[in-house]
Enzyme design. Structure first.
Site, PDB file in Angstrom:
ATOM      1  N   ASP A  13     121.262  40.943  11.660  1.00  0.00           N
ATOM      2  CA  ASP A  13     120.921  41.127  12.966  1.00  0.00           C
ATOM      3  C   ASP A  13     121.120  42.847  13.323  1.00  0.00           C
ATOM      4  O   ASP A  13     121.796  43.366  12.632  1.00  0.00           O
ATOM      5  CB  ASP A  13     121.522  40.379  13.841  1.00  0.00           C
ATOM      6  N   ASP A  14     120.175  43.164  14.353  1.00  0.00           N
ATOM      7  CA  ASP A  14     120.417  44.582  14.949  1.00  0.00           C
ATOM      8  C   ASP A  14     119.858  45.663  13.988  1.00  0.00           C
ATOM      9  O   ASP A  14     120.459  46.722  14.068  1.00  0.00           O
ATOM     10  CB  ASP A  14     121.948  44.747  15.166  1.00  0.00           C
ATOM     11  N   HIS A 131     118.187  38.851  20.982  1.00  0.00           N
ATOM     12  CA  HIS A 131     119.468  39.783  20.986  1.00  0.00           C
ATOM     13  C   HIS A 131     120.485  39.190  21.967  1.00  0.00           C
ATOM     14  O   HIS A 131     120.127  38.770  23.153  1.00  0.00           O
ATOM     15  CB  HIS A 131     119.138  41.185  21.463  1.00  0.00           C
TER      16      HIS A 131
END
Length: 310
Positions: A13-14, A131
């Protein structure tokens, strides 16, 4: 060669948060530690991340962001604070509970982020999640599902993790937050199913985040995934199409952000600056983990590999 027992999407992620996170994620992919990434299109290094994904052939989806940094859409005033930034993980939830968020603006922002993703990568995402798990919140989940169905984005994430409530390593405040995430995710299942959206049989990652990530803890999580996946009768949208279990492991590897470098418009947060990011990177690249995957019949894959053949 025997068929794998688990088709595991390991999602970093991110992606795009900063150059150091990007490089760590690429290094992790090249070492076989992850098989997929989720892009923050409003992050400061999003273009670099998209270019890296193209260069290295990294499967990439959209990490829809309604809680951190600057919006992509200019018509998102109810989603932002007085400074023009998103309200934060808890601020977004409090504003939602208070009826302060316009769902039309949620839709416009989600569509704008998909549009920017397509501009950066040259294609639509095959999967899209939220998110800080905002995509399963009441009201938001309906809009999220409508956007995915309309744009024909087939996969999402349903953060319901087997073994969450028996995990003693989580502090009380995280146990409470994750229990709320799980409740919202369970309520999202009929909504996502109604729109024909799919997700893997099992989700993992809340109990193995940061310092809680270790090869023994990942082995425990995979064992629980096999048990839950093989006995599950929930509507997973037919992600696997066979007796083998499909799963997604959410991870956050990388080299820690430096102060004032990175983020989504407000600078990097403590999570991204933490040494936990490099700890996860080290565990995911550990040869002992690769040996565990081979021993347990786990095959890393992307969401594209989960798509049932016609």
């Amino acid at each position: 060669m025997p068929q794998p027992r688990v088709m595991l999407v390991v999602t970093g992620d991110d992606f795009g948060y900063c150059s150091r996170r990007n490089q760590g994620i690429v290094d992790c992919f090249q070492a076989g530690g992850i098989s997929n990434v989720s892009l923050l299109v409003n992050a400061c290094a999003a273009k670099e991340a998209a270019d890296l994904a193209k260069r290295h052939g990294i499967p990439i989806g959209l990490h829809a962001n309604l809680s951190e940094g600057l919006p992509v859409c200019r018509q998102a005033c109810t989603l932002t604070n007085q400074h023009g930034f998103f309200r934060g993980k808890m601020g977004f939830r409090q504003a939602l509970e208070g009826g302060q968020l316009g769902m039309k603006q949620v839709e416009l922002e989600l569509r704008a982020q998909v549009g920017l993703f397509r501009e950066l990568t040259g294609h639509l995402p095959l999967h899209m999640d939220g998110h800080q798990h905002v995509h399963v919140l009441p009201g938001v989940r309906e809009v999220f599902a409508e956007v995915l169905a309309d744009l024909k984005i087939p996969y999402t994430r349903v953060p319901v993790e087997p073994g969450l409530h028996s995990c003693t390593a989580l502090p009380a405040h995280l146990q409470r937050f994750y229990a709320e995430v799980e409740r919202d995710a369970l309520d999202s299942i009929p909504v996502f199913a109604r729109y024909g959206i799919r997700w893997p049989d099992v989700y993992l990652g809340l109990t193995t985040m940061g310092q809680n990530m270790s090869v023994p803890n990942l082995e425990r999580a995979l064992s629980q995934a096999l048990e839950a996946g093989s006995s599950s009768t929930s509507a997973s949208g037919g992600a696997s199409g066979s007796s083998r279990v499909t799963a997604e492991l959410m991870v956050h590897p990388g080299y820690p952000s430096q102060p004032l470098d990175g983020g989504c418009g407000e600078g990097p947060d403590d999570f991204s600056c933490s040494e936990d990011r490099q700890h996860e990177l080290s565990v995911l690249r550990d040869p002992a983990l690769q040996a565990l995957y081979r021993r347990e019949g786990v095959q890393l894959c992307s969401f594209k590999d989960l798509t049932p053949s016609d």
